[in-house]
Design a protein around this motif. Structure first.
Motif: not given
Length: 96
Positions: A7-15, A17-29
Protein backbone atom coordinates in the motif's frame (compact mmCIF):
# COMPACT_ATOMS: atom_id res chain seq x y z
CA UNK A 1 3.26 -6.25 7.02
CA UNK A 2 3.62 -7.06 3.34
CA UNK A 3 0.20 -5.63 2.53
CA UNK A 4 1.01 -2.35 4.26
CA UNK A 5 4.32 -2.17 2.36
CA UNK A 6 2.47 -2.74 -0.94
CA UNK A 7 0.00 0.00 0.00
CA UNK A 8 2.83 2.41 0.85
CA UNK A 9 4.56 1.69 -2.45
CA UNK A 10 1.28 2.22 -4.33
CA UNK A 11 0.66 5.54 -2.57
CA UNK A 12 4.26 6.66 -3.13
CA UNK A 13 4.04 5.81 -6.84
CA UNK A 14 0.74 7.69 -7.18
CA UNK A 15 2.17 10.79 -5.45
CA UNK A 16 5.39 10.68 -7.50
CA UNK A 17 3.36 10.35 -10.70
CA UNK A 18 1.22 13.33 -9.71
CA UNK A 19 4.31 15.46 -9.04
CA UNK A 20 5.95 14.35 -12.29
CA UNK A 21 2.75 15.14 -14.21
CA UNK A 22 2.69 18.62 -12.70
CA UNK A 23 6.34 19.21 -13.66
CA UNK A 24 5.55 18.22 -17.26
CA UNK A 25 2.49 20.50 -17.24
CA UNK A 26 4.59 23.40 -15.90
CA UNK A 27 7.33 22.85 -18.50
CA UNK A 28 4.85 22.80 -21.38
CA UNK A 29 3.10 25.87 -19.94
CA UNK A 30 6.35 27.87 -19.87
CA UNK A 31 7.48 26.73 -23.33
CA UNK A 32 4.16 27.31 -25.10
CA UNK A 33 3.49 30.66 -23.45
CA UNK A 34 7.03 31.87 -24.21
CA UNK A 35 6.43 30.91 -27.84
CA UNK A 36 3.07 32.71 -27.86
CA UNK A 37 4.72 35.79 -26.35
CA UNK A 38 7.38 35.87 -29.10
CA UNK A 39 4.78 35.28 -31.83
CA UNK A 40 2.70 38.09 -30.35
CA UNK A 41 5.68 40.46 -30.32
CA UNK A 42 6.61 39.63 -33.94
CA UNK A 43 3.11 39.83 -35.41
CA UNK A 44 1.11 42.36 -33.35
CA UNK A 45 3.39 44.10 -30.82
CA UNK A 46 0.75 46.69 -29.93
CA UNK A 47 -1.85 44.10 -28.85
CA UNK A 48 -0.99 41.72 -26.02
CA UNK A 49 -3.31 38.86 -26.95
CA UNK A 50 -0.87 36.24 -25.56
CA UNK A 51 -2.00 37.19 -22.03
CA UNK A 52 -5.44 35.61 -22.54
CA UNK A 53 -4.31 32.01 -23.12
CA UNK A 54 -1.56 32.53 -20.50
CA UNK A 55 -4.10 33.64 -17.88
CA UNK A 56 -6.55 30.84 -18.56
CA UNK A 57 -3.84 28.22 -18.58
CA UNK A 58 -2.29 29.69 -15.41
CA UNK A 59 -5.58 29.12 -13.59
CA UNK A 60 -5.62 25.49 -14.74
CA UNK A 61 -1.97 25.06 -13.75
CA UNK A 62 -2.65 26.54 -10.30
CA UNK A 63 -5.55 24.12 -9.77
CA UNK A 64 -3.35 21.23 -10.91
CA UNK A 65 -0.64 22.30 -8.46
CA UNK A 66 -3.13 22.62 -5.62
CA UNK A 67 -4.47 19.13 -6.27
CA UNK A 68 -0.94 17.71 -6.30
CA UNK A 69 -0.17 19.45 -2.99
CA UNK A 70 -3.38 18.15 -1.42
CA UNK A 71 -2.71 14.61 -2.59
CA UNK A 72 0.60 14.69 -0.71
CA UNK A 73 -1.03 15.95 2.47
CA UNK A 74 -2.70 12.65 3.28
CA UNK A 75 -6.11 14.33 3.09
CA UNK A 76 -7.51 11.67 0.74
CA UNK A 77 -6.26 8.84 2.96
CA UNK A 78 -7.79 10.46 6.08
CA UNK A 79 -11.10 10.90 4.25
CA UNK A 80 -11.06 7.25 3.14
CA UNK A 81 -10.36 6.12 6.71
CA UNK A 82 -13.19 8.30 7.98
CA UNK A 83 -15.62 6.85 5.44
CA UNK A 84 -14.50 3.30 6.28
CA UNK A 85 -15.21 3.95 9.98
CA UNK A 86 -18.68 5.30 9.13
CA UNK A 87 -19.47 2.34 6.88
CA UNK A 88 -18.27 -0.17 9.47
CA UNK A 89 -20.35 1.55 12.17
CA UNK A 90 -23.43 1.52 9.91
CA UNK A 91 -22.97 -2.18 9.12
CA UNK A 92 -22.31 -3.11 12.77
CA UNK A 93 -24.52 -0.79 14.87
CA UNK A 94 -23.48 -2.36 18.21
CA UNK A 95 -19.75 -2.28 17.48
CA UNK A 96 -17.61 0.86 17.42
Amino acid sequence: TAMEQKDLVRIARRRASAKFGFMIHLTVFVAVNAMLFFINQRTTPGVSWFAFPLGGWAIGLAIHGLLVMLSGSGLRERMVESELRRLRAANNPGVR
